[in-house]
Each structure stands twice: as C-alpha cells, then as structure tokens.
Design an enzyme around this catalytic site. Sequence first.
Site, mmCIF file in Angstrom:
data_model
loop_
_atom_site.group_PDB
_atom_site.id
_atom_site.type_symbol
_atom_site.label_atom_id
_atom_site.label_comp_id
_atom_site.label_asym_id
_atom_site.label_seq_id
_atom_site.Cartn_x
_atom_site.Cartn_y
_atom_site.Cartn_z
ATOM 1 N N ASP A 143 -14.571 -5.826 -12.184
ATOM 2 C CA ASP A 143 -13.748 -5.189 -11.161
ATOM 3 C C ASP A 143 -14.519 -5.223 -9.851
ATOM 4 O O ASP A 143 -15.749 -5.171 -9.838
ATOM 5 C CB ASP A 143 -13.396 -3.749 -11.546
ATOM 6 C CG ASP A 143 -12.102 -3.301 -10.900
ATOM 7 O OD1 ASP A 143 -11.077 -3.210 -11.605
ATOM 8 O OD2 ASP A 143 -12.093 -3.069 -9.663
ATOM 9 N N CYS A 191 5.251 0.515 -12.797
ATOM 10 C CA CYS A 191 5.891 -0.788 -13.047
ATOM 11 C C CYS A 191 7.361 -0.878 -12.652
ATOM 12 O O CYS A 191 7.725 -1.736 -11.854
ATOM 13 C CB CYS A 191 5.739 -1.148 -14.524
ATOM 14 S SG CYS A 191 4.030 -1.465 -14.981
HETATM 15 N N1 LIG Z 1 0.026 -0.029 -15.756
HETATM 16 C C1 LIG Z 1 0.900 -0.453 -16.670
HETATM 17 O O1 LIG Z 1 1.421 0.305 -17.479
HETATM 18 C C2 LIG Z 1 1.239 -1.918 -16.750
HETATM 19 C C3 LIG Z 1 1.915 -2.410 -17.875
HETATM 20 C C4 LIG Z 1 2.211 -3.756 -17.950
HETATM 21 C C5 LIG Z 1 1.863 -4.596 -16.903
HETATM 22 N N2 LIG Z 1 1.236 -4.101 -15.807
HETATM 23 C C6 LIG Z 1 0.854 -5.032 -14.736
HETATM 24 O O2 LIG Z 1 -0.537 -5.306 -14.866
HETATM 25 C C7 LIG Z 1 -1.123 -5.490 -13.570
HETATM 26 C C8 LIG Z 1 -2.280 -4.529 -13.402
HETATM 27 O O3 LIG Z 1 -1.752 -3.215 -13.432
HETATM 28 P P1 LIG Z 1 -2.694 -1.937 -13.563
HETATM 29 O O4 LIG Z 1 -1.794 -0.763 -13.692
HETATM 30 O O5 LIG Z 1 -3.738 -2.179 -14.575
HETATM 31 O O6 LIG Z 1 -3.369 -1.961 -12.093
HETATM 32 P P2 LIG Z 1 -4.558 -1.055 -11.558
HETATM 33 O O7 LIG Z 1 -4.294 -0.869 -10.113
HETATM 34 O O8 LIG Z 1 -4.738 0.147 -12.438
HETATM 35 O O9 LIG Z 1 -5.856 -1.971 -11.752
HETATM 36 C C9 LIG Z 1 -6.067 -3.157 -11.063
HETATM 37 C C10 LIG Z 1 -7.575 -3.331 -10.923
HETATM 38 O O10 LIG Z 1 -7.840 -4.632 -10.405
HETATM 39 C C11 LIG Z 1 -8.973 -4.545 -9.554
HETATM 40 N N3 LIG Z 1 -9.010 -5.739 -8.717
HETATM 41 C C12 LIG Z 1 -8.157 -6.133 -7.757
HETATM 42 N N4 LIG Z 1 -8.523 -7.337 -7.259
HETATM 43 C C13 LIG Z 1 -9.625 -7.723 -7.929
HETATM 44 C C14 LIG Z 1 -10.471 -8.871 -7.867
HETATM 45 N N5 LIG Z 1 -10.217 -9.894 -7.041
HETATM 46 N N6 LIG Z 1 -11.508 -8.926 -8.704
HETATM 47 C C15 LIG Z 1 -11.772 -7.914 -9.558
HETATM 48 N N7 LIG Z 1 -11.007 -6.810 -9.666
HETATM 49 C C16 LIG Z 1 -9.945 -6.713 -8.854
HETATM 50 C C17 LIG Z 1 -8.761 -3.234 -8.821
HETATM 51 O O11 LIG Z 1 -9.960 -2.738 -8.267
HETATM 52 C C18 LIG Z 1 -8.218 -2.348 -9.961
HETATM 53 O O12 LIG Z 1 -9.257 -1.657 -10.618
HETATM 54 C C19 LIG Z 1 0.010 -5.297 -12.573
HETATM 55 O O13 LIG Z 1 0.561 -6.542 -12.264
HETATM 56 C C20 LIG Z 1 1.017 -4.466 -13.343
HETATM 57 O O14 LIG Z 1 2.325 -4.657 -12.890
HETATM 58 C C21 LIG Z 1 0.896 -2.778 -15.711
#
Ligand SMILES: NC(=O)c1ccc[n+]([C@@H]2O[C@H](COP(=O)([O-])OP(=O)(O)OC[C@H]3O[C@@H](n4cnc5c(N)ncnc54)[C@H](O)[C@@H]3O)[C@@H](O)[C@H]2O)c1
Length: 481
Positions: free
Chosen positions: A60, A293
């Site tokens: 991250d 989402c």
């Molecule tokens: N949260 C859910 O329930 C869920 C369920 C299914 C799908 N998704 C999808 O999964 C994806 C992630 O969602 P999330 O809720 O985990 O997001 P989140 O915001 O909780 O986490 C994303 C992480 O990515 C990190 N990040 C961003 N750019 C980066 C880079 N270049 N290198 C390293 N780290 C980086 C951020 O610092 C953050 O910690 C989204 O597209 C979301 O739509 C989420």
Amino acid sequence: MLANACCDALGLPKIRKSQGNGQNNGKAIDMRICMVGTGYVGLVSGTCFAEFGIDVVCVDKDAGKIERLKNGEVPIYEPGLEDLLERQIKKNRISFTTDLAAAAKGADAVFIAVGTPTRRSDGHADLTYVYQAAEDIARAIDGYTVVVTKSTVPVGTATEVERIIREANPNADFDVASNPEFLREGAAINDFMRPDRVVIGVASERARKVMRELYRPLYINETPIVFTARQTAEIIKYAANAFLATKITFINEIANLCERADADVQDVAKAIGLDKRIGSKFLHAGPGYGGSCFPKDTIALVQTGQLMGAPQRIVEAVVAVNDARRKDMAQRIIDACGGSVKGKRIGILGVAFKPETDDIRDSATLDIVPILQAAGATVAAYDPAAMEHAKKILDNVDWKTGPYEVADKADALAIVTEWNEFRALDLDRLAVLLKDQLILDFRNIYKPAEMQEAGFRYLSIGRPEIAPPARLKAVAGGSQS
Ligand SMILES: NC(=O)c1ccc[n+]([C@@H]2O[C@H](COP(=O)([O-])OP(=O)(O)OC[C@H]3O[C@@H](n4cnc5c(N)ncnc54)[C@H](O)[C@@H]3O)[C@@H](O)[C@H]2O)c1
C-alpha cells in the site's frame, strides 16, 4: 517458502503450492502473489489467499497503514479478520510493504485492489489509482506475470491496463486478467472463502492456468468458477451490483406505496421473496442503499452505458430514486417532529452504512445529519464501530458512548443502522430517557405493536403506524409528542 496450505480453519481442502503454471502434479512447489492496495478488498483477499497456502505480499502507498499492519494492527473492522491475519503472519505467509517494486518482482500474479471512487467531474469510475498501479507494476515485474484487476473497473479497463504495461515495459512477459471481487463487508472472509461464484476474465490459456491454480482450493470445493472474456467479467461485476441496488430500490418504492395504503411491506417482501424466481435477499425496505460499492458502481454503470451508446435507463432511475430517498429520510424525521426540528435534539443510532463494518462511505447517516443540522437541530449519535471515521466527516455532532446516552433528552430517536446492539434496547429505559416518545426505525428492527405497547410513537418503513396508547409518557413524566 511453505509447501502446504492450511485451510483447516475454514474447512477448505488442503492444497500444495504450484509453480503457477497450473500443473500441480502433487509436487511441493511455490506460488507467490502481490496484492497492490491493502484496503477492505486487498487485505481480506490477501489474507484469504495466504490461508490457501499462497505466499502473499501486500503493498500500500499509505505508509501509516503498512506500519500498523506490520505491528499486527488491523486497520479495518471486519469480523474474523484479525485472527486469520495473525495466524498467517505467524506462519510467515503474508507480509506488508510500501515497496511495490520489490513485492511484485518474481510474483506469479499481481493483483490490483486499489480504490475506484466516483470521478467528481462526470460520475465515471476514477481509474487514476488503477492506472498508476499498472505503471508501477510494469516496471517491477520479471518473468511471466499475470496482472489481475480485482478492483471494480468499467468494461475495457483490462485492455487499457495491458496497454499501459506494454508501453511502460515493452519487454514484459505478462497477461492481464479480470477477477472482480464480490465480498461483502461484515461477512468478507466467509464470502471470499465460500463465494457463490468466482468470476475470472482471461485472454490467454496461460493466464487461465495461473488463475485456476490460485483458486484451486475453491475449485476443489466445487465453487462455480466462471471463466469468461475480460470485458464480460468487468460487466458481470457492475451488472450484479446494479441488479442488487435495483432490488433494494424497488422494495423501497413498494414500501412508499404500502405506507399510503396501510399495507405491510415486510409481508409483501416475504410473499414475493418466496417466489424462487425472485428470491428473498435484498428485499428489505430501508433508508436507501449506501456503502462503498452500490452508489459509485451504479453511477459508473450509468456513465459507461451513456458513453458506449447503450443507456442503462433502469439503473439511471435507481440512482435518482435512491438519492431522493436519503433526503426523504431526513424529512421524515422533521415531519415526525411536527414540521420543524429547530432547537430540537435528535438522536441517531448508527453511522456505518451497514452493521459489522466501520465503513461509512455513502452511509445514510452522512446524508441525514447535515439536513437536520441545517434545519436547526442538534444531533447526538452513536455507532459501535464507525465513530472515529464519522468524526472526521460530520461536524458538530454530540458523539455518545452508547444508545441510551444518545436517547437522553432527545426529542426523537432514529435507528439508521441495524447493529445487533440496537435490536434489543431496554424500552422502559428509553421511555424514561427520551424527551418525546418518538422513535423512527429506518431498518424495521422492532415490531410496531411492541413499540406501541411500550408507549412510543413509532414510525418505521412501509408498515402501518399504530396509534400509541393514551398512557404515552406516563412513565417518563415528560412532554408528549
Ligand atoms: N469494499 C468492498 O466491500 C468491495 C467489494 C467488492 C469490490 N470492491 C472494489 O475493490 C476496490 C477496492 O475497494 P476497497 O474498499 O478495498 O478500497 P479501499 O479504499 O479500502 O482501499 C484501497 C487501498 O489502495 C491503496 N492504494 C491506492 N493506490 C495505490 C497504489 N498505486 N499502490 C498501492 N496502494 C494503493 C490505498 O491507499 C488504499 O489503502 C474498489 O474498486 C471497490 O469498488 C470493494
């Protein structure tokens, strides 16, 4: 490197590691993945892949988050995650770093699990983080690597990620696969370990083999694994979320009709849900869908449809109806208070967008509170897990330590998130604490007759209001609403 998987805790079959070429042949062989983005999806998926017996490096760019994880601290509230993670850390199967280049080197697969929020200018999914990750990955990979988009991304993104990597590193030996994630916060580990299905979009047999090997414990468990084209996988994710959002919005509008007709939406939902073609899930009327989402994914699907000349008119209506519903919830509180909340104290139970998570993204409470405050109310609130996040976003809220503290001297109490803690409140105690005996239950967690019996004016969603008995407020000795 470890040879054997340990899926005991979740009753999954044990596997031996493979070289990622799909040929296990019973040999003790290695498989290693890199998870870019350690949020809800990246951290849960990474931990669960480690539980499968795969070596996982989570990356991250948020150094604070990585530091906390290195110290064994889990930065999100997700039931069961802490124990599972602790076990995998002890087994040296999972590690954390900010150094993507080191983490991606030599990995069989690099997953992109970064955020894809709504782009402010046009509602499209903001792919900045995905593309940035793709560029970083391009420079780091060596040897054949499958780059997997796990983030929810619009159709065509895998092709663009491939182009970016090719441009940044023309000699790279890689494929791009799409593997959208369907886990739900609050039940994320079980959802990952026992999914209804796994969707994998690939454009080469080589990538397919690696992906099949990664998911082998689930494959052995007879989880349906849908292999398809990458663009199809990308659309599947949006179609699934938009369909569920539509179901919620549909029952919410039926609830409005029930309110006008003195009918009961819960009976309607139960009866239609018994029809196997419809199914009972996602038919709970409430304050409108929220979370990390559905809101962003429905908006993004609308945008994609418009861009590609295939308007998604049903989803467009869903987005508009849901937006209006949030404002309507605040208005319901105002109306129940006699048309004005000026100078009144409103208690709010729940800020997380649903129970068992500390995620407040697009939660109903975030919409409701500012409207009440703008109308002159003072707001007191409590949430079992999400208050620290909420404090950063909601101003001038009187944050309390529990539901009774919120109820104390409140003119009205609104239940917005259905945490278990709110399901069995001591009604006599509430009656004494509340200034007015007014409870609005946006999650229908109480029975109208029970609340009437307890002396409350009780307003819920899509169910007939039962007039409170005349002894209203007799116990509390305060003013009546
Ligand atoms: N949260 C859910 O329930 C869920 C369920 C299914 C799908 N998704 C999808 O999964 C994806 C992630 O969602 P999330 O809720 O985990 O997001 P989140 O915001 O909780 O986490 C994303 C992480 O990515 C990190 N990040 C961003 N750019 C980066 C880079 N270049 N290198 C390293 N780290 C980086 C951020 O610092 C953050 O910690 C989204 O597209 C979301 O739509 C989420």
